[in-house]
Design a protein around this motif. Structure first.
Motif, PDB file in Angstrom:
ATOM      1  N   ARG A 132       0.837  -1.213   0.000  1.00  0.00           N
ATOM      2  CA  ARG A 132       0.000   0.000   0.000  1.00  0.00           C
ATOM      3  C   ARG A 132       0.867   1.257   0.000  1.00  0.00           C
ATOM      4  O   ARG A 132       0.587   2.227  -0.708  1.00  0.00           O
ATOM      5  N   ALA A 133       1.924   1.212   0.806  1.00  0.00           N
ATOM      6  CA  ALA A 133       2.818   2.371   0.876  1.00  0.00           C
ATOM      7  C   ALA A 133       3.479   2.634  -0.476  1.00  0.00           C
ATOM      8  O   ALA A 133       3.552   3.779  -0.942  1.00  0.00           O
ATOM      9  N   LEU A 134       3.925   1.574  -1.136  1.00  0.00           N
ATOM     10  CA  LEU A 134       4.578   1.738  -2.429  1.00  0.00           C
ATOM     11  C   LEU A 134       3.586   2.197  -3.493  1.00  0.00           C
ATOM     12  O   LEU A 134       3.927   2.988  -4.386  1.00  0.00           O
ATOM     13  N   SER A 135       2.342   1.721  -3.401  1.00  0.00           N
ATOM     14  CA  SER A 135       1.338   2.043  -4.414  1.00  0.00           C
ATOM     15  C   SER A 135       1.010   3.540  -4.463  1.00  0.00           C
ATOM     16  O   SER A 135       0.481   4.034  -5.473  1.00  0.00           O
ATOM     17  N   ALA A 136       1.314   4.265  -3.397  1.00  0.00           N
ATOM     18  CA  ALA A 136       1.052   5.714  -3.400  1.00  0.00           C
ATOM     19  C   ALA A 136       1.807   6.383  -4.542  1.00  0.00           C
ATOM     20  O   ALA A 136       1.282   7.306  -5.189  1.00  0.00           O
ATOM     21  N   ASP A 137       3.015   5.910  -4.829  1.00  0.00           N
ATOM     22  CA  ASP A 137       3.793   6.417  -5.966  1.00  0.00           C
ATOM     23  C   ASP A 137       4.978   5.488  -6.185  1.00  0.00           C
ATOM     24  O   ASP A 137       6.042   5.679  -5.588  1.00  0.00           O
ATOM     25  N   PRO A 138       4.813   4.442  -7.017  1.00  0.00           N
ATOM     26  CA  PRO A 138       5.887   3.472  -7.237  1.00  0.00           C
ATOM     27  C   PRO A 138       7.184   4.103  -7.745  1.00  0.00           C
ATOM     28  O   PRO A 138       8.257   3.511  -7.608  1.00  0.00           O
ATOM     29  N   TYR A 139       7.068   5.312  -8.320  1.00  0.00           N
ATOM     30  CA  TYR A 139       8.253   5.935  -8.882  1.00  0.00           C
ATOM     31  C   TYR A 139       8.943   6.884  -7.891  1.00  0.00           C
ATOM     32  O   TYR A 139       9.934   7.520  -8.229  1.00  0.00           O
ATOM     33  N   ASP A 140       8.404   6.936  -6.683  1.00  0.00           N
ATOM     34  CA  ASP A 140       9.039   7.745  -5.637  1.00  0.00           C
ATOM     35  C   ASP A 140      10.235   6.985  -5.085  1.00  0.00           C
ATOM     36  O   ASP A 140      10.090   5.852  -4.618  1.00  0.00           O
ATOM     37  N   ASP A 141      11.400   7.595  -5.129  1.00  0.00           N
ATOM     38  CA  ASP A 141      12.628   6.899  -4.729  1.00  0.00           C
ATOM     39  C   ASP A 141      12.593   6.457  -3.269  1.00  0.00           C
ATOM     40  O   ASP A 141      13.040   5.352  -2.925  1.00  0.00           O
ATOM     41  N   ALA A 142      12.076   7.287  -2.393  1.00  0.00           N
ATOM     42  CA  ALA A 142      12.045   6.955  -0.966  1.00  0.00           C
ATOM     43  C   ALA A 142      11.113   5.769  -0.718  1.00  0.00           C
ATOM     44  O   ALA A 142      11.439   4.855   0.063  1.00  0.00           O
ATOM     45  N   LEU A 143       9.942   5.780  -1.382  1.00  0.00           N
ATOM     46  CA  LEU A 143       9.010   4.668  -1.201  1.00  0.00           C
ATOM     47  C   LEU A 143       9.576   3.368  -1.776  1.00  0.00           C
ATOM     48  O   LEU A 143       9.433   2.303  -1.176  1.00  0.00           O
ATOM     49  N   VAL A 192       8.950 -13.231  -3.276  1.00  0.00           N
ATOM     50  CA  VAL A 192       9.981 -12.201  -3.080  1.00  0.00           C
ATOM     51  C   VAL A 192      10.797 -12.020  -4.358  1.00  0.00           C
ATOM     52  O   VAL A 192      11.140 -10.888  -4.733  1.00  0.00           O
ATOM     53  N   THR A 193      11.085 -13.124  -5.036  1.00  0.00           N
ATOM     54  CA  THR A 193      11.821 -13.032  -6.309  1.00  0.00           C
ATOM     55  C   THR A 193      11.029 -12.215  -7.331  1.00  0.00           C
ATOM     56  O   THR A 193      11.595 -11.376  -8.052  1.00  0.00           O
ATOM     57  N   GLU A 194       9.711 -12.442  -7.403  1.00  0.00           N
ATOM     58  CA  GLU A 194       8.876 -11.668  -8.332  1.00  0.00           C
ATOM     59  C   GLU A 194       8.876 -10.177  -7.972  1.00  0.00           C
ATOM     60  O   GLU A 194       8.947  -9.312  -8.860  1.00  0.00           O
ATOM     61  N   PHE A 195       8.813  -9.869  -6.680  1.00  0.00           N
ATOM     62  CA  PHE A 195       8.826  -8.467  -6.265  1.00  0.00           C
ATOM     63  C   PHE A 195      10.164  -7.807  -6.608  1.00  0.00           C
ATOM     64  O   PHE A 195      10.209  -6.633  -7.014  1.00  0.00           O
ATOM     65  N   GLU A 196      11.247  -8.565  -6.437  1.00  0.00           N
ATOM     66  CA  GLU A 196      12.564  -8.018  -6.785  1.00  0.00           C
ATOM     67  C   GLU A 196      12.637  -7.704  -8.280  1.00  0.00           C
ATOM     68  O   GLU A 196      13.223  -6.693  -8.692  1.00  0.00           O
ATOM     69  N   ARG A 197      12.057  -8.579  -9.087  1.00  0.00           N
ATOM     70  CA  ARG A 197      12.020  -8.323 -10.533  1.00  0.00           C
ATOM     71  C   ARG A 197      11.207  -7.062 -10.843  1.00  0.00           C
ATOM     72  O   ARG A 197      11.563  -6.267 -11.725  1.00  0.00           O
ATOM     73  N   MET A 200      13.027  -3.802 -10.450  1.00  0.00           N
ATOM     74  CA  MET A 200      14.063  -3.516 -11.442  1.00  0.00           C
ATOM     75  C   MET A 200      13.486  -3.071 -12.785  1.00  0.00           C
ATOM     76  O   MET A 200      14.216  -2.570 -13.646  1.00  0.00           O
ATOM     77  N   GLY A 201      12.180  -3.257 -12.985  1.00  0.00           N
ATOM     78  CA  GLY A 201      11.642  -2.888 -14.299  1.00  0.00           C
ATOM     79  C   GLY A 201      10.216  -2.404 -14.290  1.00  0.00           C
ATOM     80  O   GLY A 201       9.670  -2.080 -15.350  1.00  0.00           O
ATOM     81  N   TYR A 202       9.581  -2.395 -13.116  1.00  0.00           N
ATOM     82  CA  TYR A 202       8.203  -1.916 -12.992  1.00  0.00           C
ATOM     83  C   TYR A 202       7.234  -2.678 -13.914  1.00  0.00           C
ATOM     84  O   TYR A 202       6.273  -2.114 -14.439  1.00  0.00           O
ATOM     85  N   VAL A 203       7.474  -3.983 -14.091  1.00  0.00           N
ATOM     86  CA  VAL A 203       6.572  -4.804 -14.899  1.00  0.00           C
ATOM     87  C   VAL A 203       5.462  -5.303 -13.979  1.00  0.00           C
ATOM     88  O   VAL A 203       5.714  -6.057 -13.029  1.00  0.00           O
ATOM     89  N   ASP A 204       4.224  -4.883 -14.267  1.00  0.00           N
ATOM     90  CA  ASP A 204       3.113  -5.160 -13.361  1.00  0.00           C
ATOM     91  C   ASP A 204       2.835  -6.650 -13.182  1.00  0.00           C
ATOM     92  O   ASP A 204       2.342  -7.074 -12.131  1.00  0.00           O
ATOM     93  N   SER A 205       3.144  -7.469 -14.190  1.00  0.00           N
ATOM     94  CA  SER A 205       2.866  -8.908 -14.074  1.00  0.00           C
ATOM     95  C   SER A 205       3.686  -9.540 -12.946  1.00  0.00           C
ATOM     96  O   SER A 205       3.216 -10.466 -12.284  1.00  0.00           O
TER      97      SER A 205
END
Length: 233
Positions: A132-143, A192-197, A200-205
């Protein structure tokens, strides 16, 4: 030397022995007491005489009929005592094995499963809030940095889970349970591996697949907790 008037005593069997048991004992004793093996001819003669009397079923029945009832009762009592002793020994051994198995299971649950369950909870439970915290702005460096920190901590906890799982063999009575534990932390590890991917590329899948894996792992973990209570009953 056993009493040569009693062929059963000579052959070292009780009167309830089967013909096969009589034959096996006769052969064993002949081999053991043969003069060529350091035995005595007198003992061999006694064994042969006893076998002549008991080896033939008709001859044996005639001998059994001629025996005093007290002798027959005594031999039967000995046979019952021997059977009871063997049964008691088997029961004690089975009880000892069951007690040992219970101890092994309790130790494994305490030293392996409990800390694994706690570590998995530390990965699974915070996930919704972290996402939820990341979803506020996935492109925010701090988040994104905070989400990556969560993933690094999760990876470290999963490495501890692997070490714990391999530290003590899973007891035979909990093999299926242990396999479910393995599947649960494997699902979390894959998530966790999927989240790490994703980071690195912001691929929603990747995010979608990881979220589904966490959901399934949460359900499996709940089933494991319920099963653990049944194992301890």
């Amino acid at each position: 030397m056993p009493n040569t008037l009693d062929p059963y005593a000579v052959l070292e069997v009780c009167s309830t022995a089967t013909q096969a048991e009589l034959k096996a004992s006769y052969r064993r004793l002949v081999k053991q007491h043969h003069p060529d093996a350091g035995g005595s001819e007198e003992r061999i003669l006694a064994l042969n005489a006893a076998w002549e009397q008991l080896g033939d079923p008709e001859s044996r029945r005639a001998f059994d009929t001629s025996r005093r009832p007290a002798e027959v009762a005594r031999d039967e009592a000995r046979a019952r005592g021997a059977r009871n002793a063997r049964a008691s020994q088997v029961a004690r051994q089975a009880s000892g094995r069951a007690s040992h198995a219970d101890e092994d299971l309790a130790t494994w649950l305490r030293k392996v499963y409990s800390p694994i369950d706690r570590l998995l909870g530390q990965v699974i439970n915070p996930f919704a809030a972290e996402l939820r915290a990341l979803s506020a702005d996935p492109y925010d460096d701090a988040l994104m940095e905070a989400f990556c920190t969560y993933l690094e901590q999760s990876r470290s906890r999963l490495n501890k889970v692997k070490t714990l799982f391999q530290s003590i063999p899973t007891p035979a009575s909990a093999r299926g349970f242990g396999l479910s534990v393995y599947h649960c932390f494997s699902q979390v590890e894959d998530a966790v591996t999927e989240f790490e991917r994703y980071t690195m590329g912001y691929v929603d899948s990747y995010l979608h697949d990881g979220r589904e894996m966490i959901r399934e792992a949460r359900q499996r973990r709940k089933r494991l907790q319920d099963e653990r209570r049944r194992l301890e009953i």
